[in-house]
Design an enzyme around this catalytic site. Structure first.
Site, short mmCIF file in Angstrom:
data_model
loop_
_atom_site.label_atom_id
_atom_site.label_comp_id
_atom_site.label_asym_id
_atom_site.label_seq_id
_atom_site.Cartn_x
_atom_site.Cartn_y
_atom_site.Cartn_z
N LYS A 2 0.07 -5.02 9.19
CA LYS A 2 1.37 -4.63 8.63
C LYS A 2 2.08 -3.78 9.66
O LYS A 2 1.54 -2.77 10.14
CB LYS A 2 1.19 -3.84 7.32
CG LYS A 2 2.53 -3.52 6.63
CD LYS A 2 2.30 -2.94 5.24
CE LYS A 2 3.63 -2.85 4.48
NZ LYS A 2 4.53 -1.82 4.98
N GLY A 49 7.22 -2.56 -2.82
CA GLY A 49 6.55 -1.27 -2.93
C GLY A 49 7.04 -0.45 -4.10
O GLY A 49 6.61 -0.62 -5.24
N ARG A 50 7.98 0.44 -3.85
CA ARG A 50 8.39 1.42 -4.86
C ARG A 50 8.88 0.78 -6.15
O ARG A 50 8.61 1.29 -7.24
CB ARG A 50 9.47 2.34 -4.29
CG ARG A 50 8.92 3.39 -3.33
CD ARG A 50 10.02 4.07 -2.55
NE ARG A 50 10.63 3.15 -1.59
CZ ARG A 50 11.76 3.39 -0.94
NH1 ARG A 50 12.41 4.52 -1.16
NH2 ARG A 50 12.24 2.51 -0.07
N PRO A 106 0.84 -1.20 0.00
CA PRO A 106 0.00 0.00 0.00
C PRO A 106 0.88 1.25 0.00
O PRO A 106 1.80 1.35 0.80
CB PRO A 106 -0.79 -0.13 1.31
CG PRO A 106 0.05 -1.02 2.19
CD PRO A 106 0.79 -1.93 1.27
N MET A 107 0.61 2.17 -0.93
CA MET A 107 1.42 3.39 -1.03
C MET A 107 0.50 4.58 -1.27
O MET A 107 -0.24 4.63 -2.25
CB MET A 107 2.44 3.26 -2.17
CG MET A 107 3.52 2.23 -1.89
SD MET A 107 4.63 1.95 -3.30
CE MET A 107 3.61 0.87 -4.33
N LEU A 108 0.55 5.54 -0.34
CA LEU A 108 -0.33 6.70 -0.37
C LEU A 108 -0.14 7.49 -1.66
O LEU A 108 0.99 7.78 -2.05
CB LEU A 108 -0.05 7.58 0.84
CG LEU A 108 -1.21 8.43 1.38
CD1 LEU A 108 -2.41 7.54 1.70
CD2 LEU A 108 -0.78 9.18 2.64
N CYS A 145 2.95 2.98 9.43
CA CYS A 145 3.18 4.31 8.87
C CYS A 145 3.68 5.26 9.96
O CYS A 145 3.07 5.38 11.02
CB CYS A 145 1.91 4.86 8.25
SG CYS A 145 2.13 6.48 7.50
N ASN A 184 8.91 -7.13 3.95
CA ASN A 184 8.78 -5.92 3.15
C ASN A 184 9.98 -5.02 3.44
O ASN A 184 10.52 -5.04 4.54
CB ASN A 184 7.46 -5.21 3.51
CG ASN A 184 7.31 -3.83 2.92
OD1 ASN A 184 6.99 -2.88 3.64
ND2 ASN A 184 7.53 -3.69 1.64
N GLY A 185 10.40 -4.27 2.42
CA GLY A 185 11.47 -3.30 2.63
C GLY A 185 12.67 -3.52 1.72
O GLY A 185 13.40 -4.50 1.90
#
Length: 327
Positions: free
Chosen positions: A138, A232-233, A17-19, A99, A210-211
């Site tokens: 998460k 993510g990214r 999930p990415m804002l 977050c 994750n990461g």
């Protein structure tokens, strides 16, 4: 060890999930690359779902499997939102305990909740009692000076005791003051071994990592020790990576989907959205990285960036941009 999991374990690969990034248009695009990837919404706060004037839960069933990531710490609000999400067809509810932004702390959700394991456990229990779909958490490996392995284990144990069997662990701790959210994704060192140890000590749980994960090779290496990987990214900035996921991690006979194929499969969706008044740039902004490392990628990005926002912009903008790229 993940050998005990079925090869198609739901969370084996997921996009984080990415804002402002993992919007419904972004997820629809990502789905064109992979049938099996678990996709996550942006974090949506429970108060926003309950009080906002527009529909925060809107999504296309073709995006599934999609998990709704909730932000909040009021058990009754979260319970209500979990029920709404299940009714709308989401396949998982995920509680954000990772977050680190100031805005999130002020609302009493996100990483600061790691210090309130009993409250997180109550939230999970309430949601779990209301829905049939999985409720997951998460989290980080720690916050501020609460960063011992024992602290992490105590948190996991308390939340698990109330019914949570799946955790996604960002393998960095979060500094709640002094670092921006961006810095919190980059400065605290990654500690993958701590997440591996968590899986060894809680073998009955599904643990995803994750990461900083960027390649298929890294994913395969992590899956020797944990049940799932979340990216993510890299998935957002280089979505072509997603075109390899199904074959690499789920089904040796799955096709590799090229960026051109994924873009062309978007055309009917884009036409439908345009007919409903959605602006083209709201969709194609998530497609700018499609041809990363391909010849013509810069011209692809430039043409979309310069033209997709114009009044009346349609599919022809993408068709023209496709002429610039060679895969």
């Amino acid at each position: 060890m993940n050998q005990n999991q079925p090869h198609f374990y739901r969370g084996r690969f997921s996009v984080a999930p990415m804002l402002d990034w993992t919007t419904r248009h972004c997820r629809y695009f990502h789905r064109q690359f992979s049938r099996h990837a678990l996709l996550y919404t942006e974090m949506v706060t429970a108060p926003a779902i309950i009080h906002a004037k527009y529909d925060h839960l809107e999504f296309d069933p073709a995006e599934n499997p999609v998990a709704l990531q909730l932000g909040g710490s009021d058990p009754e609000q979260l319970q209500h939102c979990a029920k709404l999400a299940e009714q709308r067809g989401y396949t998982e509810i995920n509680l954000n305990v990772g977050c680190p932004s100031d805005r999130v702390q002020n609302g009493m959700f996100g990483a600061c909740l790691m210090a309130k394991a009993d409250l997180v456990a109550e939230c999970v229990e309430k949601m779990q009692a209301e829905v049939e779909i999985p409720v997951t958490v998460k989290t980080r490996i720690g916050i501020d000076n609460l960063d011992s392995y024992q602290f992490l284990c105590d948190f996991i144990q308390k939340v698990h005791s109330k019914g949570c069997n799946e955790f996604i662990v960002h393998a960095r701790k979060a500094w709640l003051s002094g670092l921006s959210p961006k810095e919190n994704r980059e400065i605290p060192p990654l500690d993958y071994n701590r997440v591996y140890q968590l899986k060894r000590d809680f073998p009955q749980l599904s643990i995803s990592i994750n990461g900083g994960i960027k390649t298929i090779e890294e994913m395969t290496a992590h899956l020797q020790y944990v049940d799932g990987v979340m990216v993510g990214r890299e998935a957002y900035q280089n979505p072509a990576l997603l075109g390899q996921i199904d074959r690499a991690l789920f089904d040796l006979n799955a096709p590799i989907v090229t960026p051109r194929e994924a873009v062309e499969k978007m055309f009917p969706y884009i036409e439908r959205q345009l007919s409903r008044g959605v602006h083209l740039n709201h969709i194609v902004r998530h497609m700018l990285g499609a041809f990363q490392n391909c010849k013509g990628a810069r011209q692809w990005r430039r043409h979309l960036s310069e033209n997709a926002h114009k009044t009346g912009a349609g599919i022809e903008i993408l068709e023209t941009a496709l002429h610039f790229v060679e895969e």
